[in-house]
Design an enzyme around this catalytic site. Sequence first.
Site, mmCIF file in Angstrom:
data_model
loop_
_atom_site.group_PDB
_atom_site.id
_atom_site.type_symbol
_atom_site.label_atom_id
_atom_site.label_comp_id
_atom_site.label_asym_id
_atom_site.label_seq_id
_atom_site.Cartn_x
_atom_site.Cartn_y
_atom_site.Cartn_z
ATOM 1 N N ALA A 51 -64.741 -21.582 -52.593
ATOM 2 C CA ALA A 51 -65.529 -21.271 -53.512
ATOM 3 C C ALA A 51 -67.026 -21.759 -53.513
ATOM 4 C CB ALA A 51 -65.098 -22.009 -54.817
ATOM 5 N N HIS B 101 -62.686 -19.299 -41.780
ATOM 6 C CA HIS B 101 -61.689 -18.794 -42.851
ATOM 7 C C HIS B 101 -62.261 -17.126 -42.914
ATOM 8 C CE1 HIS B 101 -58.471 -18.381 -45.175
ATOM 9 N NE2 HIS B 101 -58.892 -18.894 -46.383
ATOM 10 N N ASP C 138 -53.342 -16.688 -43.531
ATOM 11 C CA ASP C 138 -53.706 -17.973 -43.838
ATOM 12 C C ASP C 138 -53.240 -18.468 -45.258
ATOM 13 O OD1 ASP C 138 -55.177 -20.517 -42.638
ATOM 14 O OD2 ASP C 138 -55.866 -20.266 -44.595
ATOM 15 N N GLU D 201 -35.369 -37.164 -43.493
ATOM 16 C CA GLU D 201 -34.596 -36.765 -42.205
ATOM 17 C C GLU D 201 -35.346 -35.375 -41.501
ATOM 18 O OE1 GLU D 201 -30.411 -36.401 -42.260
ATOM 19 O OE2 GLU D 201 -30.240 -35.101 -40.597
ATOM 20 N N GLY E 263 -57.964 -30.185 -40.915
ATOM 21 C CA GLY E 263 -59.095 -30.741 -40.108
ATOM 22 C C GLY E 263 -58.927 -32.170 -39.362
ATOM 23 N N SER F 120 -24.432 -31.621 -35.599
ATOM 24 C CA SER F 120 -22.915 -31.528 -35.280
ATOM 25 C C SER F 120 -22.680 -30.088 -35.783
ATOM 26 C CB SER F 120 -22.582 -32.446 -36.593
ATOM 27 O OG SER F 120 -22.817 -31.705 -37.773
HETATM 28 N N1 LIG Z 1 -59.078 -28.111 -44.842
HETATM 29 C C1 LIG Z 1 -58.663 -27.547 -43.589
HETATM 30 O O1 LIG Z 1 -58.112 -28.168 -42.824
HETATM 31 C C2 LIG Z 1 -59.144 -26.064 -43.296
HETATM 32 C C3 LIG Z 1 -58.452 -25.543 -42.252
HETATM 33 C C4 LIG Z 1 -58.619 -24.311 -41.633
HETATM 34 C C5 LIG Z 1 -59.749 -23.829 -42.285
HETATM 35 N N2 LIG Z 1 -60.418 -24.036 -43.368
HETATM 36 C C6 LIG Z 1 -61.571 -23.607 -43.903
HETATM 37 O O2 LIG Z 1 -62.826 -24.340 -43.477
HETATM 38 C C7 LIG Z 1 -63.791 -24.053 -44.771
HETATM 39 C C8 LIG Z 1 -63.868 -25.513 -45.072
HETATM 40 O O3 LIG Z 1 -62.746 -26.073 -45.577
HETATM 41 P P1 LIG Z 1 -62.516 -27.424 -45.963
HETATM 42 O O4 LIG Z 1 -61.036 -27.769 -46.469
HETATM 43 O O5 LIG Z 1 -63.126 -28.488 -45.148
HETATM 44 O O6 LIG Z 1 -63.390 -27.439 -47.342
HETATM 45 P P2 LIG Z 1 -63.226 -28.328 -48.787
HETATM 46 O O7 LIG Z 1 -62.619 -27.610 -49.686
HETATM 47 O O8 LIG Z 1 -62.779 -29.585 -48.327
HETATM 48 O O9 LIG Z 1 -64.936 -28.309 -48.943
HETATM 49 C C9 LIG Z 1 -65.805 -28.883 -47.999
HETATM 50 C C10 LIG Z 1 -66.938 -29.302 -48.880
HETATM 51 O O10 LIG Z 1 -67.805 -28.447 -49.528
HETATM 52 C C11 LIG Z 1 -68.388 -28.956 -50.454
HETATM 53 N N3 LIG Z 1 -68.759 -28.310 -51.586
HETATM 54 C C12 LIG Z 1 -67.682 -27.522 -52.590
HETATM 55 N N4 LIG Z 1 -68.765 -26.839 -53.343
HETATM 56 C C13 LIG Z 1 -69.912 -27.045 -53.048
HETATM 57 C C14 LIG Z 1 -70.891 -26.302 -53.512
HETATM 58 N N5 LIG Z 1 -71.247 -25.519 -54.592
HETATM 59 N N6 LIG Z 1 -72.211 -26.950 -52.956
HETATM 60 C C15 LIG Z 1 -72.060 -27.752 -51.924
HETATM 61 N N7 LIG Z 1 -71.043 -28.298 -51.581
HETATM 62 C C16 LIG Z 1 -69.811 -27.744 -52.047
HETATM 63 C C17 LIG Z 1 -67.375 -30.091 -51.132
HETATM 64 O O11 LIG Z 1 -68.071 -31.216 -51.639
HETATM 65 C C18 LIG Z 1 -66.788 -30.604 -49.561
HETATM 66 O O12 LIG Z 1 -67.371 -31.570 -49.110
HETATM 67 C C19 LIG Z 1 -63.087 -23.171 -45.609
HETATM 68 O O13 LIG Z 1 -63.547 -21.998 -45.505
HETATM 69 C C20 LIG Z 1 -61.370 -23.517 -45.363
HETATM 70 O O14 LIG Z 1 -60.693 -22.325 -45.969
HETATM 71 C C21 LIG Z 1 -60.171 -25.444 -43.627
HETATM 72 C C1 LIG Z 2 -54.681 -26.427 -43.163
HETATM 73 C C2 LIG Z 2 -54.576 -25.272 -43.711
HETATM 74 C C3 LIG Z 2 -53.525 -25.117 -44.738
HETATM 75 O O1 LIG Z 2 -53.886 -24.396 -42.539
HETATM 76 C C4 LIG Z 2 -55.809 -24.451 -43.895
HETATM 77 O O2 LIG Z 2 -55.359 -22.890 -43.837
HETATM 78 C C5 LIG Z 2 -56.349 -24.877 -45.321
HETATM 79 O O3 LIG Z 2 -56.812 -24.018 -46.082
HETATM 80 O O4 LIG Z 2 -56.667 -26.113 -45.664
HETATM 81 MG MG LIG Z 3 -56.205 -22.212 -45.658
HETATM 82 MG MG LIG Z 4 -54.490 -22.522 -42.389
#
Ligand SMILES: NC(=O)c1ccc[n+]([C@@H]2O[C@H](COP(=O)([O-])OP(=O)(O)OC[C@H]3O[C@@H](n4cnc5c(N)ncnc54)[C@H](O)[C@@H]3O)[C@@H](O)[C@H]2O)c1
Ligand SMILES: CC(C)(O)[C@@H](O)C(=O)O
Ligand SMILES: [Mg+2]
Ligand SMILES: [Mg+2]
Length: 356
Positions: A101, A124, A208, A248, A153, A270
């Site tokens: 978002a 993503h 995803d 478990e 992450g 089992s």
């Molecule tokens: N979280 C995961 O482990 C994971 C895994 C795979 C892919 N992704 C993808 O990676 C991308 C980043 O995910 P994430 O989980 O690190 O993101 P997040 O949802 O934690 O947000 C990342 C950062 O964006 C900042 N943010 C949100 N809105 C903002 C705005 N309007 N202006 C400035 N900063 C803003 C938040 O403060 C936060 O620090 C996404 O596209 C997500 O789908 C995430």
């Molecule tokens: C870690 C996940 C669930 O695989 C990722 O897709 C996310 O949006 O955080």
């Molecule tokens: Mg995801």
């Molecule tokens: Mg994922």
Amino acid sequence: MAKINFGGTIEEVVTREEFPMEKALEVLKNDTIAIIGYGVQGPAQALNLRDNGFKVIVGQRKGSKTWDKAVEHGWVPGETLFEIEEAAKRGTVVQFLLSDAGQIALWPTLKPYLTKGKTLYFSHGFGITFKEQTGIIPPADIDVVLAAPKGSGTSVRRLFLQGKGINSSYAVFQDATGKAKNTAIALGIGVGSGYLFETDFKKEVYSDLSGERGTLMGAIAGIFEAQYQVLRENGHSPSEAFNETVEELTQSLMPLVAENGMDWMYANCSTTAQRGALDWKKKFKEATLPVFKDLYKSVATGEEARRTIETCSKPDYREKLAEELKELRESELWQAGAAVRSLRPEKQTVEASMIN
Ligand SMILES: NC(=O)c1ccc[n+]([C@@H]2O[C@H](COP(=O)([O-])OP(=O)(O)OC[C@H]3O[C@@H](n4cnc5c(N)ncnc54)[C@H](O)[C@@H]3O)[C@@H](O)[C@H]2O)c1
Ligand SMILES: CC(C)(O)[C@@H](O)C(=O)O
Ligand SMILES: [Mg+2]
Ligand SMILES: [Mg+2]
């Protein structure tokens, strides 16, 4: 590329053997990688890339909590840590790792810095696939790629520090330079992937969103709650219900699945358990299949994206999420879980859960 037989379907995957770190460093030797967003994926990917020897800078809002976090992680203001616009200007590869978002809100600010020949990177397929809702339409003269770690992450970083790697998918949406595929793979290897499998932006986001709403997060939490409730309604104690529902699974059985597959886990239980599980598996599949079909439809129609954007774009979305997580944490099931975790022999901190 290595050809691997995945249960009868041959797929090509990129392994570290054929695309070693030296090759990734060579591909990106003239690049500055700007990490925009320092939430969960941002720090993990930035730190792994830096530790792997790539030239990395971070873009954050000065005065924000994430700016301070970046400083704590060793990013130096004016050298490797900049305001978002400055980092986007300096970066030749821009890794867009804000929340999905958040990417919408920042897109108009970022776009002018995506000049000819640069690479825009996502983890993503969300922003590009749902472009009618996000408005994220990149200029035609840049490369647009994806490397999406299949895990949190936190795991991306932890596995890297343990000398292991997470699996990631990679994709190319736009190849203006003719080098986009190599760039995507090099970045995927650089952020700490163990191996990479190919996808496209739409398939990545559909799978995803389905996975995290389904078995990975949503379904598992719902099934835990249902079983725990039935056990409690039938007079079982919280500790017994939690152990038989969650502890478990995470401590004993899932590690066996991870090690050698479902039949291996079954074979180590089992014959009574195997007989019952094999019978009931069919019922659970029948009961949940329609739900998974609904879920996929909701993803494919863009409804999941619409709801996510609507709720996660509200100014108080973080507080609201925190409230829901608090409710989860404070439910009897997960309070019982906290007590059970504190009793694990390796913890030795039973005081917190003792009544007196
Ligand atoms: N979280 C995961 O482990 C994971 C895994 C795979 C892919 N992704 C993808 O990676 C991308 C980043 O995910 P994430 O989980 O690190 O993101 P997040 O949802 O934690 O947000 C990342 C950062 O964006 C900042 N943010 C949100 N809105 C903002 C705005 N309007 N202006 C400035 N900063 C803003 C938040 O403060 C936060 O620090 C996404 O596209 C997500 O789908 C995430
Ligand atoms: C870690 C996940 C669930 O695989 C990722 O897709 C996310 O949006 O955080
Ligand atoms: Mg995801
Ligand atoms: Mg994922």
